[in-house]
Write an enzyme that holds these catalytic residues in place. Structure first.
Site, PDB file in Angstrom:
ATOM      1  N   CYS A  70       0.845  -1.195   0.000  1.00  0.00           N
ATOM      2  CA  CYS A  70       0.000   0.000   0.000  1.00  0.00           C
ATOM      3  C   CYS A  70       0.881   1.246   0.000  1.00  0.00           C
ATOM      4  O   CYS A  70       1.792   1.373   0.819  1.00  0.00           O
ATOM      5  CB  CYS A  70      -0.906  -0.013   1.227  1.00  0.00           C
ATOM      6  SG  CYS A  70      -1.964   1.447   1.353  1.00  0.00           S
ATOM      7  N   CYS A  76       0.472   3.063   3.593  1.00  0.00           N
ATOM      8  CA  CYS A  76       0.898   2.509   4.887  1.00  0.00           C
ATOM      9  C   CYS A  76       1.886   1.355   4.780  1.00  0.00           C
ATOM     10  O   CYS A  76       2.296   0.801   5.790  1.00  0.00           O
ATOM     11  CB  CYS A  76      -0.316   2.077   5.700  1.00  0.00           C
ATOM     12  SG  CYS A  76      -1.183   0.649   5.006  1.00  0.00           S
ATOM     13  N   CYS A 126      -7.525  -1.058   1.426  1.00  0.00           N
ATOM     14  CA  CYS A 126      -6.516  -1.501   2.387  1.00  0.00           C
ATOM     15  C   CYS A 126      -7.172  -1.583   3.764  1.00  0.00           C
ATOM     16  O   CYS A 126      -7.802  -0.617   4.213  1.00  0.00           O
ATOM     17  CB  CYS A 126      -5.335  -0.533   2.417  1.00  0.00           C
ATOM     18  SG  CYS A 126      -4.096  -0.945   3.665  1.00  0.00           S
ATOM     19  N   CYS A 144      -5.275   1.141   6.416  1.00  0.00           N
ATOM     20  CA  CYS A 144      -5.404   2.605   6.346  1.00  0.00           C
ATOM     21  C   CYS A 144      -6.633   3.072   5.569  1.00  0.00           C
ATOM     22  O   CYS A 144      -6.830   4.270   5.396  1.00  0.00           O
ATOM     23  CB  CYS A 144      -4.150   3.212   5.740  1.00  0.00           C
ATOM     24  SG  CYS A 144      -3.962   2.855   3.979  1.00  0.00           S
ATOM     25  N   CYS A 194      -8.466  -5.702  -9.802  1.00  0.00           N
ATOM     26  CA  CYS A 194      -8.084  -4.658 -10.750  1.00  0.00           C
ATOM     27  C   CYS A 194      -7.672  -3.442  -9.916  1.00  0.00           C
ATOM     28  O   CYS A 194      -8.523  -2.759  -9.340  1.00  0.00           O
ATOM     29  CB  CYS A 194      -9.280  -4.364 -11.649  1.00  0.00           C
ATOM     30  SG  CYS A 194      -8.950  -3.171 -12.940  1.00  0.00           S
TER      31      CYS A 194
END
EC number: 1.8.4.12
Length: 137
Positions: free
Chosen positions: A48, A51, A97, A100, A120
């Site tokens: 990510c 984070c 995510c 976060c 995707c």
């Protein structure tokens, strides 16, 4: 699970570029075939951008032809969450995510075996961490 990462809007703006901010914090979508990872083939882990949580492995990446990085499974299902997205008159499944709450992209049921899924994902929501190829001498 990892402790939640919570920041103010000003903190997100300071750490992300404009496209990363728009995609991850406001669920924007980058143009197809434009992101840095849609045609990326190195061995490693995609994390990510907000984070650094590990999200997808290069081993699960495939060419779906859609213009965005596509994966048939998440690295750790606990690191992503899904929610119904009814934007733009469509019903889709948004991928976020779990640490976060960054918007990552969407998941569809038209992927390859073994899962039949196609995550995707916007390149702007990802960072890439290369890992050494253990098969090399």
């Amino acid at each position: 699970m990892t402790e939640k990462v919570i920041k103010t809007d000003a903190e997100w703006r300071a750490m992300l570029d404009d496209e990363e901010y728009d995609v991850t914090r406001h669920a924007a979508t980058e143009a197809p075939f434009s992101g840095r990872y849609w045609d990326h083939h190195e061995h490693g882990i995609y994390t990510c951008v907000c984070c650094n949580t590990p999200l997808f492995a290069s081993d699960a990446k495939f060419d779906s032809g859609c213009g965005w990085p596509s994966y048939f499974t998440a690295l750790n299902p606990d690191n992503v969450k899904e929610k119904i997205d009814r934007a733009y008159g469509m019903i889709r499944t948004e991928v976020i995510c779990n640490v976060c709450d960054a918007h990552l992209g969407h998941v569809f049921n038209d992927g390859p075996p073994p899962t039949g899924l196609r995550y995707c994902i916007n390149s702007a929501s990802l960072r890439f961490d290369a890992t050494p190829d253990l098969n090399e001498s």
